[in-house]
Design a protein around this motif. Structure first.
Motif, mmCIF file in Angstrom:
data_model
loop_
_atom_site.group_PDB
_atom_site.id
_atom_site.type_symbol
_atom_site.label_atom_id
_atom_site.label_comp_id
_atom_site.label_asym_id
_atom_site.label_seq_id
_atom_site.Cartn_x
_atom_site.Cartn_y
_atom_site.Cartn_z
ATOM 1 N N LYS A 1 0.831 -1.208 0.000
ATOM 2 C CA LYS A 1 0.000 0.000 0.000
ATOM 3 C C LYS A 1 0.867 1.260 0.000
ATOM 4 C CE LYS A 1 -2.519 -1.471 3.524
ATOM 5 N NZ LYS A 1 -3.556 -1.520 4.579
ATOM 6 N N LEU A 2 1.906 1.244 0.826
ATOM 7 C CA LEU A 2 2.813 2.391 0.872
ATOM 8 C C LEU A 2 3.509 2.582 -0.474
ATOM 9 C CD1 LEU A 2 4.284 4.612 2.449
ATOM 10 C CD2 LEU A 2 5.938 2.878 3.192
ATOM 11 N N SER A 3 3.888 1.494 -1.099
ATOM 12 C CA SER A 3 4.567 1.570 -2.400
ATOM 13 C C SER A 3 3.658 2.184 -3.464
ATOM 14 C CB SER A 3 5.017 0.176 -2.843
ATOM 15 O OG SER A 3 5.929 -0.373 -1.916
ATOM 16 N N LEU A 4 2.380 1.770 -3.475
ATOM 17 C CA LEU A 4 1.432 2.320 -4.448
ATOM 18 C C LEU A 4 1.187 3.800 -4.198
ATOM 19 C CD1 LEU A 4 -1.135 -0.625 -4.659
ATOM 20 C CD2 LEU A 4 0.471 0.107 -6.435
ATOM 21 N N ALA A 5 1.103 4.188 -2.923
ATOM 22 C CA ALA A 5 0.904 5.602 -2.598
ATOM 23 C C ALA A 5 2.109 6.428 -3.054
ATOM 24 C CB ALA A 5 0.683 5.764 -1.091
ATOM 25 N N LEU A 6 3.295 5.925 -2.788
ATOM 26 C CA LEU A 6 4.505 6.630 -3.219
ATOM 27 C C LEU A 6 4.601 6.687 -4.742
ATOM 28 C CD1 LEU A 6 7.127 5.211 -0.681
ATOM 29 C CD2 LEU A 6 6.182 7.528 -0.753
ATOM 30 N N PHE B 1 2.106 6.889 -6.836
ATOM 31 C CA PHE B 1 1.213 7.959 -7.293
ATOM 32 C C PHE B 1 1.878 9.326 -7.130
ATOM 33 C CE2 PHE B 1 -2.152 11.078 -6.075
ATOM 34 C CZ PHE B 1 -2.705 11.235 -7.340
ATOM 35 N N MET B 2 2.543 9.544 -5.999
ATOM 36 C CA MET B 2 3.197 10.839 -5.777
ATOM 37 C C MET B 2 4.369 11.040 -6.738
ATOM 38 S SD MET B 2 3.008 11.617 -1.670
ATOM 39 C CE MET B 2 3.727 10.085 -1.092
ATOM 40 N N VAL B 3 5.074 9.955 -7.063
ATOM 41 C CA VAL B 3 6.169 10.058 -8.036
ATOM 42 C C VAL B 3 5.625 10.410 -9.419
ATOM 43 C CG1 VAL B 3 7.912 8.724 -9.273
ATOM 44 C CG2 VAL B 3 7.736 8.529 -6.795
ATOM 45 N N VAL B 4 4.517 9.793 -9.808
ATOM 46 C CA VAL B 4 3.895 10.103 -11.096
ATOM 47 C C VAL B 4 3.493 11.574 -11.153
ATOM 48 C CG1 VAL B 4 1.863 9.687 -12.544
ATOM 49 C CG2 VAL B 4 3.102 7.754 -11.543
ATOM 50 N N VAL B 5 2.890 12.065 -10.058
ATOM 51 C CA VAL B 5 2.505 13.483 -9.998
ATOM 52 C C VAL B 5 3.737 14.372 -10.095
ATOM 53 C CG1 VAL B 5 1.549 15.271 -8.491
ATOM 54 C CG2 VAL B 5 0.385 13.068 -8.710
ATOM 55 N N LEU C 1 6.666 13.713 -11.527
ATOM 56 C CA LEU C 1 7.225 13.678 -12.884
ATOM 57 C C LEU C 1 6.354 14.454 -13.864
ATOM 58 C CD1 LEU C 1 8.371 9.933 -13.031
ATOM 59 C CD2 LEU C 1 9.814 11.964 -12.745
ATOM 60 N N TRP C 2 5.029 14.299 -13.732
ATOM 61 C CA TRP C 2 4.131 15.009 -14.638
ATOM 62 C C TRP C 2 4.240 16.522 -14.459
ATOM 63 C CZ3 TRP C 2 1.398 15.323 -18.836
ATOM 64 C CH2 TRP C 2 0.439 16.339 -18.951
ATOM 65 N N SER C 3 4.192 16.961 -13.200
ATOM 66 C CA SER C 3 4.235 18.402 -12.953
ATOM 67 C C SER C 3 5.567 18.996 -13.412
ATOM 68 C CB SER C 3 4.008 18.697 -11.462
ATOM 69 O OG SER C 3 4.975 18.025 -10.667
ATOM 70 N N TYR C 4 6.652 18.240 -13.242
ATOM 71 C CA TYR C 4 7.954 18.750 -13.684
ATOM 72 C C TYR C 4 8.042 18.772 -15.210
ATOM 73 C CZ TYR C 4 12.971 19.228 -14.350
ATOM 74 O OH TYR C 4 14.206 19.670 -14.750
ATOM 75 N N ALA C 5 7.558 17.702 -15.836
ATOM 76 C CA ALA C 5 7.641 17.619 -17.303
ATOM 77 C C ALA C 5 6.770 18.670 -17.979
ATOM 78 C CB ALA C 5 7.229 16.220 -17.761
ATOM 79 N N LEU D 1 6.268 24.443 -7.500
ATOM 80 C CA LEU D 1 5.073 23.894 -8.127
ATOM 81 C C LEU D 1 5.120 22.371 -8.079
ATOM 82 C CD1 LEU D 1 2.433 24.274 -9.597
ATOM 83 C CD2 LEU D 1 3.705 24.426 -11.756
ATOM 84 N N VAL D 2 6.295 21.812 -8.346
ATOM 85 C CA VAL D 2 6.466 20.355 -8.275
ATOM 86 C C VAL D 2 6.264 19.876 -6.838
ATOM 87 C CG1 VAL D 2 8.097 18.457 -8.553
ATOM 88 C CG2 VAL D 2 8.003 20.293 -10.269
ATOM 89 N N ILE D 3 6.881 20.594 -5.879
ATOM 90 C CA ILE D 3 6.727 20.231 -4.466
ATOM 91 C C ILE D 3 5.270 20.358 -4.038
ATOM 92 C CG2 ILE D 3 7.298 20.932 -2.101
ATOM 93 C CD1 ILE D 3 10.057 21.791 -3.185
#
Length: 527
Positions: A22-27, A29-33, A35-39, A50-52
């Motif tokens: 569960k923790l891995s899936l939550a992390l 999702f945050m990694v995807v967010v 990467l998307w916000s940075y890209a 903004l990324v933070i």
């Protein structure tokens, strides 16, 4: 939901999806967010925050899903109208629909106007403050979820914004009248929710449960109760769920809701008549008539929650985005689609991964629920929000729902206490009659001794009286033990104390956390 069932749910969930997964899936999702916000915003001069902020917003959204959504589906799960899996699926679908369809194109950057952003002249300071507010609110919600305490996500973000605002610009930035209203809501929300839920349950008990012919009573009142629910929920959805799409005044919404309620009554009345004919004349059978309404209630409450409370996660994030893109501070900002997606998907992911803990708390750990009690709580959740909004009273949907759970539990205790008082009065009469009987026996004994010197009857009478006294003491103690056991079962005091304590400290705890995080960010950026 009994203890064995709860334990089976916990074991099954842990077996299929252990804590690390569960923790891995939550992390993830945050990694995807991240990467998307940075890209998508890599060309902005100040895109780091903004990324933070996007990561903090994702974290906040997941905690809203884990903690707040339980109020919408917990009673239905606790009453067994819905399975845990079914509740999570329904809530996930309607929370996301509510967020995307009715979440709005514009959101207030400062929830409930708790601070005046004009007093922060530097956009950079404002960005730090909003980042601190998001992270502090998310951390507090995470802690509350871990201890099984359903708290107000609105109060969490308000506390975060207030603490960060004070740290950024001093105490004068806070609208203390708003703070007073929030403090008042700690009392108003659960009190109104509890009273209204108890009133609905008492009506159901009086008109259906306490009747000798429960089937006939159900045919008469269940269609009316379902129609009333349709009326109130339609009004609630029009006023609170789709207000961002269509602006409708209270009178119009009420009339539309009434029309929908009448249509529902016409449709469900023959269905209830047909279903009731197959039921046994007892409370358990009649309870099943409320299953379908509770499923609809869970769906509609989730839709309205997604439409309203997604702003708790994306409001500060939208403010950060606007301040970075436009290099200015605004009270109301447009919501980019990606920001809305972070909020909507975050709520759903948080619900699926960590929601069951709070669903279990609301549905079974405060008091035992059946379908009638869950119906009363759902009615209180919608009706109280409508009533409070028209009266201008500050309320929290979380406090209302949990207050409704308290209300139905305490009503059962009140009715039980009435029964206890009745038994006590009956016992007093019994003792009085027993003394009169003993006096008569004494007189009879004296008369008998005059005629017959044999004491066999006298000994027997004394023996019987002693036995009656002994048995009465035993029955009295047994009755007390049973009543005490029921009282503990009706409303668990430890759960009440824990939840109320969490409510009281939510705003100050989130505020202190936000101030500390703001100064930490400021110190790091000054280096």
């Amino acid at each position: 939901m009994d203890i064995k069932t709860i334990n089976r749910i916990d074991k099954a969930r842990d077996k299929t999806l252990p804590g690390f997964a569960k923790l891995s899936l939550a992390l993830l999702f945050m990694v995807v967010v991240l990467l998307w916000s940075y890209a998508s915003h890599g060309n902005l001069p100040n895109n780091t925050f903004l990324v933070i902020g996007a990561v903090f917003g994702a974290y906040m959204a997941m905690n809203i899903g884990a903690n707040d959504v339980a109020n919408n589906v917990g009673p239905a799960v606790g009453s067994k109208a819905l399975t845990l899996t079914g509740a999570i699926i329904i809530a996930a679908i309607f929370e996301s629909l509510g967020a995307f369809i009715a979440g709005g194109d514009v959101v207030k950057t400062i929830k409930d106007g708790i601070i005046n952003p004009a007093l922060i002249s530097d956009p950079q300071i404002f960005i730090w403050a909003m980042s601190a507010a998001l992270l502090s609110a998310a951390l507090w919600l995470n802690f509350a979820t871990s201890i099984g305490a359903p708290v107000s996500t609105t109060h969490s973000i308000v506390g975060g914004v207030m603490g960060a605002g004070i740290a950024a610009a001093g105490f004068s930035i806070v609208d203390w009248d708003k703070v007073t209203q929030i403090v008042a809501s700690w009392v108003i929300s659960p009190l109104m929710g509890g009273i209204i839920a108890a009133a609905f349950l008492f009506f159901i008990k009086k008109q259906i449960v306490f009747k000798e012919d429960k089937i006939e009573a159900s045919k008469k009142f269940v269609p009316l109760l379902i129609a009333l629910m349709s009326w109130i929920f339609s009004t609630y959805i029009i006023l609170k769920g789709i207000k961002q799409i269509i602006k409708v005044d209270f009178i119009t919404a009420t009339l539309i809701g009434l029309i929908i309620g009448v249509i529902v009554y016409i449709i469900v009345k023959p269905l209830i008549f047909k279903a009731a004919e197959k039921l046994e004349n007892n409370r358990l059978s009649v309870n099943t008539l409320f299953n379908i309404p509770l499923i609809f209630a869970a769906a509609l409450l989730s839709f309205a929650h997604g439409a309203n409370d997604v702003a708790n996660a994306i409001g500060p994030l939208a403010a950060i985005n606007d301040a970075i893109v436009n290099v200015e501070i605004a009270s109301n900002v447009a919501i980019p689609f990606w920001v809305m997606a972070v909020g909507a998907f975050g709520i759903v992911i948080g619900l699926m991964l960590y929601g069951p803990k709070l669903i279990k708390t609301v549905g079974s750990e405060i008091t035992e629920l059946d379908q009638m009690r869950a119906y009363s709580i759902a009615m209180a959740a919608s009706f109280t929000v409508i009533l409070a909004s028209q009266l201008g009273l500050p309320v929290s949907s979380t406090h209302i729902a949990v207050g409704g759970v308290f209300g139905v539990g305490f009503l059962r205790e009140f009715l039980d206490a009435n029964e206890k008082r009745f038994l006590q009065e009956t016992r007093k009469k019994f003792k009085k009659h027993k003394k009169e009987l003993e006096s008569m026996n004494e007189e009879l004994r004296n008369l008998e001794l005059i005629v017959d010197k044999s004491k066999s009857n006298y000994v027997r009478i004394v023996e019987l009286i002693k036995n009656i006294d002994d048995r009465e003491d035993l029955v009295k103690q047994d009755r007390k033990d049973v009543k005490d056991a029921k009282r503990t079962k009706y409303v668990k005091r430890d759960a009440v104390k824990k939840i109320i304590a969490a409510w009281i400290i939510t705003v100050p705890a989130a505020s202190i956390l936000a101030a500390a995080i703001f100064f930490m960010i400021k110190g790091i950026m000054a280096v």
